[in-house]
Scaffold this motif. Structure first.
Motif, short mmCIF file in Angstrom:
data_model
loop_
_atom_site.label_atom_id
_atom_site.label_comp_id
_atom_site.label_asym_id
_atom_site.label_seq_id
_atom_site.Cartn_x
_atom_site.Cartn_y
_atom_site.Cartn_z
N PHE A 79 0.80 -1.35 0.06
CA PHE A 79 0.15 -0.06 0.02
C PHE A 79 0.86 1.21 0.04
O PHE A 79 0.60 2.11 -0.75
CB PHE A 79 -0.90 -0.04 1.38
N LEU A 80 2.02 1.27 0.90
CA LEU A 80 2.63 2.46 0.94
C LEU A 80 3.37 2.83 -0.55
O LEU A 80 3.58 3.95 -0.84
CB LEU A 80 3.77 2.07 2.03
N ARG A 81 3.70 1.52 -1.09
CA ARG A 81 4.59 1.66 -2.47
C ARG A 81 3.67 2.50 -3.49
O ARG A 81 4.31 3.09 -4.44
CB ARG A 81 4.79 0.31 -2.94
N THR A 82 2.24 2.35 -3.61
CA THR A 82 1.45 2.95 -4.34
C THR A 82 1.37 4.46 -4.02
O THR A 82 0.87 5.25 -5.04
CB THR A 82 0.06 2.35 -4.30
N LEU A 83 1.87 4.99 -2.90
CA LEU A 83 1.63 6.43 -2.58
C LEU A 83 2.71 7.36 -2.78
O LEU A 83 2.50 8.53 -2.75
CB LEU A 83 1.09 6.56 -1.10
N THR A 84 3.79 6.76 -3.21
CA THR A 84 4.95 7.69 -3.58
C THR A 84 5.94 6.98 -4.14
O THR A 84 6.05 5.73 -4.44
CB THR A 84 5.77 8.05 -2.06
N GLY A 85 6.77 7.69 -4.98
CA GLY A 85 7.87 7.22 -5.82
C GLY A 85 9.11 7.32 -5.09
O GLY A 85 10.28 6.79 -5.92
N LYS A 86 9.12 7.83 -3.99
CA LYS A 86 10.56 7.83 -3.09
C LYS A 86 10.72 6.32 -2.53
O LYS A 86 9.88 5.61 -2.66
CB LYS A 86 10.42 8.84 -1.98
N PRO A 87 12.06 6.30 -2.11
CA PRO A 87 12.31 4.89 -1.34
C PRO A 87 11.47 4.79 -0.09
O PRO A 87 11.21 5.77 0.43
CB PRO A 87 13.91 5.01 -1.13
N VAL A 88 11.15 3.56 0.26
CA VAL A 88 10.16 3.41 1.32
C VAL A 88 10.96 2.50 2.41
O VAL A 88 11.81 1.55 1.96
CB VAL A 88 8.79 2.94 1.24
N LYS A 89 10.39 2.64 3.93
CA LYS A 89 11.31 1.77 4.81
C LYS A 89 10.04 1.03 5.48
O LYS A 89 9.11 1.77 5.77
CB LYS A 89 11.85 2.67 5.75
N ILE A 90 10.16 -0.40 5.83
CA ILE A 90 9.07 -0.86 6.49
C ILE A 90 9.97 -1.36 7.82
O ILE A 90 10.92 -1.87 7.84
CB ILE A 90 8.47 -2.12 5.83
N THR A 91 8.98 -1.03 9.01
CA THR A 91 9.76 -1.52 10.24
C THR A 91 8.86 -2.65 10.75
O THR A 91 7.86 -2.90 10.80
CB THR A 91 9.42 -0.37 11.37
N LEU A 92 9.78 -3.58 11.69
CA LEU A 92 9.35 -4.56 12.21
C LEU A 92 9.98 -4.81 13.52
O LEU A 92 11.29 -4.34 13.95
CB LEU A 92 9.87 -5.93 11.24
N PRO A 93 9.65 -5.43 14.60
CA PRO A 93 10.00 -5.62 15.85
C PRO A 93 11.21 -6.80 15.53
O PRO A 93 10.87 -7.82 14.94
CB PRO A 93 8.68 -6.38 16.84
N GLY A 94 12.35 -6.44 16.57
CA GLY A 94 13.41 -7.40 16.18
C GLY A 94 13.30 -8.67 17.06
O GLY A 94 12.45 -8.73 18.00
N PRO A 95 13.95 -9.61 17.04
CA PRO A 95 13.89 -10.99 17.63
C PRO A 95 14.32 -10.84 18.95
O PRO A 95 13.87 -11.74 19.89
CB PRO A 95 14.80 -11.72 16.85
N GLN B 137 13.85 -1.95 8.62
CA GLN B 137 14.35 -1.62 9.81
C GLN B 137 13.82 -2.84 10.97
O GLN B 137 12.41 -2.60 11.22
CB GLN B 137 14.14 -0.18 10.31
N PHE B 138 14.69 -3.26 11.64
CA PHE B 138 14.33 -4.10 12.95
C PHE B 138 14.52 -3.20 14.27
O PHE B 138 15.59 -2.91 14.45
CB PHE B 138 14.94 -5.36 13.02
N ASP B 139 13.53 -3.10 14.98
CA ASP B 139 13.41 -2.29 16.05
C ASP B 139 13.78 -3.07 17.31
O ASP B 139 13.17 -4.12 17.78
CB ASP B 139 11.92 -1.57 16.52
N GLU B 140 14.76 -2.67 18.06
CA GLU B 140 15.31 -3.32 19.26
C GLU B 140 15.51 -2.48 20.53
O GLU B 140 16.86 -2.18 20.94
CB GLU B 140 16.69 -4.02 18.87
N PRO B 141 14.45 -1.82 20.99
CA PRO B 141 14.68 -0.64 22.02
C PRO B 141 15.28 -1.29 23.30
O PRO B 141 16.10 -0.63 23.89
CB PRO B 141 13.41 -0.09 22.06
#
Length: 220
Positions: free
Chosen positions: A136-152, A199-203
């Motif tokens: 869905f995000l890819r349809t909204l912009t021609g710029k590079p995009v990033k997806i974030t996920l919780p880390g292991p 991006q894998f989030d590891e706070p």
């Protein structure tokens, strides 16, 4: 990638929710609003988020994580063997109830307000975690995009509740193997779909470096 200056710019991932988004989130959590109705509002918020990032001139865009109840609790809807539980519901199952109650006091929030994805069986992806968000995000912009996920590491720390999880796994390390496998599968799907950045989030990794108490419970 950056047209001006030295630094490529992006955003951490999550965005503040508008009043409209908070209203439908509460309705969805109470069962008064369907997932379809919730997603319709979320998609409008994602469009607004993308527009604001483009206006600000960011180089790598995110969707703001508006579809997610929290940045990691959302996986409970997509993973077999995971159950979303409030901290109040978990109180009867944790090993050290006194320590758990002390943690709740320091958080200064109602235990019913924080929900945690808890491992109650063998973990496997029932559906992709964020592939639909990317498409869905890819349809909204021609710029590079990033997806974030919780880390292991975060997921292993938060999902292990011994009294419930030992029915499926003998140790957190054994459970972590399946968590890593799921995240690797998701990363491969995102790569194959053309996602620019993941991006894998590891706070909670800061506790390993900054605290001697890295064996305590973690709930975000």
């Amino acid at each position: 990638m950056a047209e001006h200056g030295t630094f490529v710019t992006t955003q951490v991932g999550s965005w503040p929710r508008s009043k409209a988004m908070l209203k439908v989130l509460r309705g969805y959590q109470k069962g008064a609003i369907t997932r379809q109705e919730y997603n319709a509002v979320a998609e409008e918020e994602i469009r607004r988020t993308v527009t604001l990032q483009e206006q600000a001139g960011l180089d790598i865009l995110v969707d703001g994580e508006h579809r997610r109840e929290s940045f990691y609790a959302f996986i409970a809807e997509k993973v077999s063997g995971a159950q979303l539980m409030s901290l109040a519901e978990m109180l009867d199952h944790v090993e050290d109830k006194a320590e758990f109650e002390e943690m709740l006091r320091t958080m200064d929030m109602p235990a019913s307000a924080i929900k945690n994805p808890t491992c109650v069986g063998k973990l496997s992806r029932r559906e992709p975690l964020a592939l639909g968000d990317y498409r869905f995000l890819r349809t909204l912009t021609g710029k590079p995009v990033k997806i974030t996920l919780p880390g292991p590491y975060l997921l292993t720390r938060s999902m292990w509740v011994g009294a419930l999880t030992r029915q499926a796994y003998g140790s957190p390390t054994e459970m972590a193997d399946d968590i890593v496998r799921m995240l690797r599968e998701e990363l491969t799907d995102l790569r194959d779909a053309g996602c620019d950045f993941v991006q894998f989030d590891e706070p909670v990794l800061t506790e390993v470096v900054m605290s001697a108490e890295c064996d305590r419970r973690t709930f975000m």
